[in-house]
Write a protein that holds these residues in place. Sequence first.
Motif, PDB file in Angstrom:
ATOM      1  N   LYS A  12      -5.426  -1.017 -10.562  1.00 26.73           N
ATOM      2  CA  LYS A  12      -4.372  -0.243 -10.232  1.00 26.73           C
ATOM      3  C   LYS A  12      -4.029   0.744 -11.063  1.00 26.73           C
ATOM      4  CE  LYS A  12      -1.267   1.258  -7.449  1.00 26.73           C
ATOM      5  NZ  LYS A  12      -1.726   1.726  -6.273  1.00 26.73           N
ATOM      6  N   THR A  49       1.303  -6.290  -5.521  1.00 28.54           N
ATOM      7  CA  THR A  49      -0.178  -5.991  -4.870  1.00 28.54           C
ATOM      8  C   THR A  49      -0.472  -7.412  -4.357  1.00 28.54           C
ATOM      9  OG1 THR A  49      -0.527  -4.680  -6.897  1.00 28.54           O
ATOM     10  CG2 THR A  49      -2.419  -5.415  -5.602  1.00 28.54           C
ATOM     11  N   ARG A  55      -1.330  -1.233  -2.668  1.00 28.95           N
ATOM     12  CA  ARG A  55      -2.685  -1.211  -2.676  1.00 28.95           C
ATOM     13  C   ARG A  55      -3.374  -1.055  -3.819  1.00 28.95           C
ATOM     14  NH1 ARG A  55      -4.359  -3.136   1.918  1.00 28.95           N
ATOM     15  NH2 ARG A  55      -2.909  -2.900   3.915  1.00 28.95           N
ATOM     16  N   PRO A  56      -4.341  -1.732  -4.305  1.00 31.22           N
ATOM     17  CA  PRO A  56      -5.031  -1.440  -5.597  1.00 31.22           C
ATOM     18  C   PRO A  56      -5.993  -0.277  -5.309  1.00 31.22           C
ATOM     19  CG  PRO A  56      -5.896  -3.384  -4.463  1.00 31.22           C
ATOM     20  CD  PRO A  56      -4.658  -3.007  -3.697  1.00 31.22           C
ATOM     21  N   GLU A  57      -6.616   0.326  -6.099  1.00 27.46           N
ATOM     22  CA  GLU A  57      -7.829   1.212  -6.271  1.00 27.46           C
ATOM     23  C   GLU A  57      -9.217   0.455  -5.707  1.00 27.46           C
ATOM     24  OE1 GLU A  57      -4.828   3.640  -6.576  1.00 27.46           O
ATOM     25  OE2 GLU A  57      -5.022   2.066  -7.990  1.00 27.46           O
TER      26      GLU A  57
END
Length: 323
Positions: A12, A49, A55-57
């Motif tokens: 993230k 998350t 939202r994470p990468e």
Amino acid sequence: MGVEIAVSGLTKRFGSQLIWDDVTLTLPAGEISVLLGPSGTGKSVFLKTLVGLIRPERGSIVIEGQDLVQLRGDDLYEVRKLFGVLFQDGALFGSMSLFDNVAFPLREHTRKGEKEIGDIVREKMELVGLAGAEGKLPGEISGGMRKRAGLARALVLDPQILLIDEPDSGLDPVRTSYINQLFVDLNAQIDATFLIVTHDINTARTVPDNIGLLYHRHLAMFGPREMLLSSEEPVVRQFLNAQTIGPIGMSEEKDADELAAESGQELPPLPPIPLQLPTSDGTPRRAEREAGEWCRSNGVTPPPGSFASTTAGIVGVDQGADA
């Protein structure tokens, strides 16, 4: 019964700032896990998350065969029904009574009638020790009571996963002990998967089945409570035993001069591993392990005096893994 959460490669960022990278762990179904870390390491971001608010990468969060990171719309909404969340400050509506605060998720997300809603609300409030306080406003009760009201609200939809953010924040040690006991008793009763974010070392040492430590933008370690409490890993040893010698400084990491000044200093001995907090009535939890089991299975000699209780007259492993 709780469900397993399998997190893999979770990363993230906020803009150019990396919060944490490649976090991988599995929260076992029905067990209590605690997530620790110095301030600013993204523990609360991790909770948000997990529930899909952020939202994470990169990475995945797999729950019952579905990757929450990939879900959208109604599919994400359905998975979120598995979660209950206790926010750090309780997040109660100040103009609503405790009854209406706890009833809110039922009125918003179900078609239950008011009589059934009332029965559920009173059941959950009794579960957290707030029977009789239904008519009070959040501003009329103590911080500890607000936490418990927030917990009752988190429980009304019978979640299989309970996320708890800094439950000890603003509480004195006595109230913290009460709420810790409540978590252990609840886990025995509802068998949900618990993840507690906390700074309280006593909570981390006595409540969970598993401990995780976020540090320097990564997950330093995650595993059974005894594994971390007997660990010689410098950052884990320092944080879990509240020691000044180690890589953590006032600004998260110590600089080279500080570390050099510590070179050659003898580390204080690891304190004994305490017995895990039992349920109020002594009923074993499904996830409960025998004291010293992990140490014995892995050939680890725990610190002297570990797993001994002088108050109850119970002695488990007292001098070593084979004792």
